[in-house]
Scaffold this active site. Sequence first.
Site, short mmCIF file in Angstrom:
data_model
loop_
_atom_site.label_atom_id
_atom_site.label_comp_id
_atom_site.label_asym_id
_atom_site.label_seq_id
_atom_site.Cartn_x
_atom_site.Cartn_y
_atom_site.Cartn_z
CG ASP A 126 47.36 36.44 7.76
OD1 ASP A 126 47.37 37.37 8.57
OD2 ASP A 126 46.47 35.58 7.74
CE LYS A 159 43.70 37.09 5.79
NZ LYS A 159 43.42 36.05 6.79
#
Length: 172
Positions: A100, A128
């Site tokens: 992330d 991501k």
Amino acid sequence: MRQIKDEMVPFLTREEINELVGQIAKQIEYDYEGKEIVFVCPLRGSVHFTADLMRQIDLPQQVDFVYVTAVEKGGAIKIVKDISVNIAGKHVIIVEEIIDTGRTLSFLRNRLFASAPASLKIVTLLDKPARRELPIRADYIGKTIDDRYVVGYGMDSEELGRNYPDIYHLKN
């Protein structure tokens, strides 16, 4: 009892996850042929992915666990549980279920580099990049996803949903 997945939409089925894990495993086997690997599994979310990946790789291997956490949101990072294997001169792969912001992973990578491994690579099931705060990239990526909140296969929402064999995302 209602489950968090009742409020979510299926994103990846266990079959799709297994296929991604298999593809990554084949690439790692090819890249590390004839070598021993040390997998480093950051707790808690990566446990499912690490176990599945290890079962699909037919090479000598070890696994160790580390628990790294942010002291406060966006704040300093600390090691709650460090690895116990001596990784000096060994081929190390950090196994992440999702990358992330990259903050804790960057901290962990730097910490492991200080132990002088022969090589250090990162594998992630989901990447991501839209949320990245630090410039860190995985060497093996199962799937790149948009900025969405996912739960299941080790990923949680306030500790709920880690046990789901499929991955879900919030309804828009």
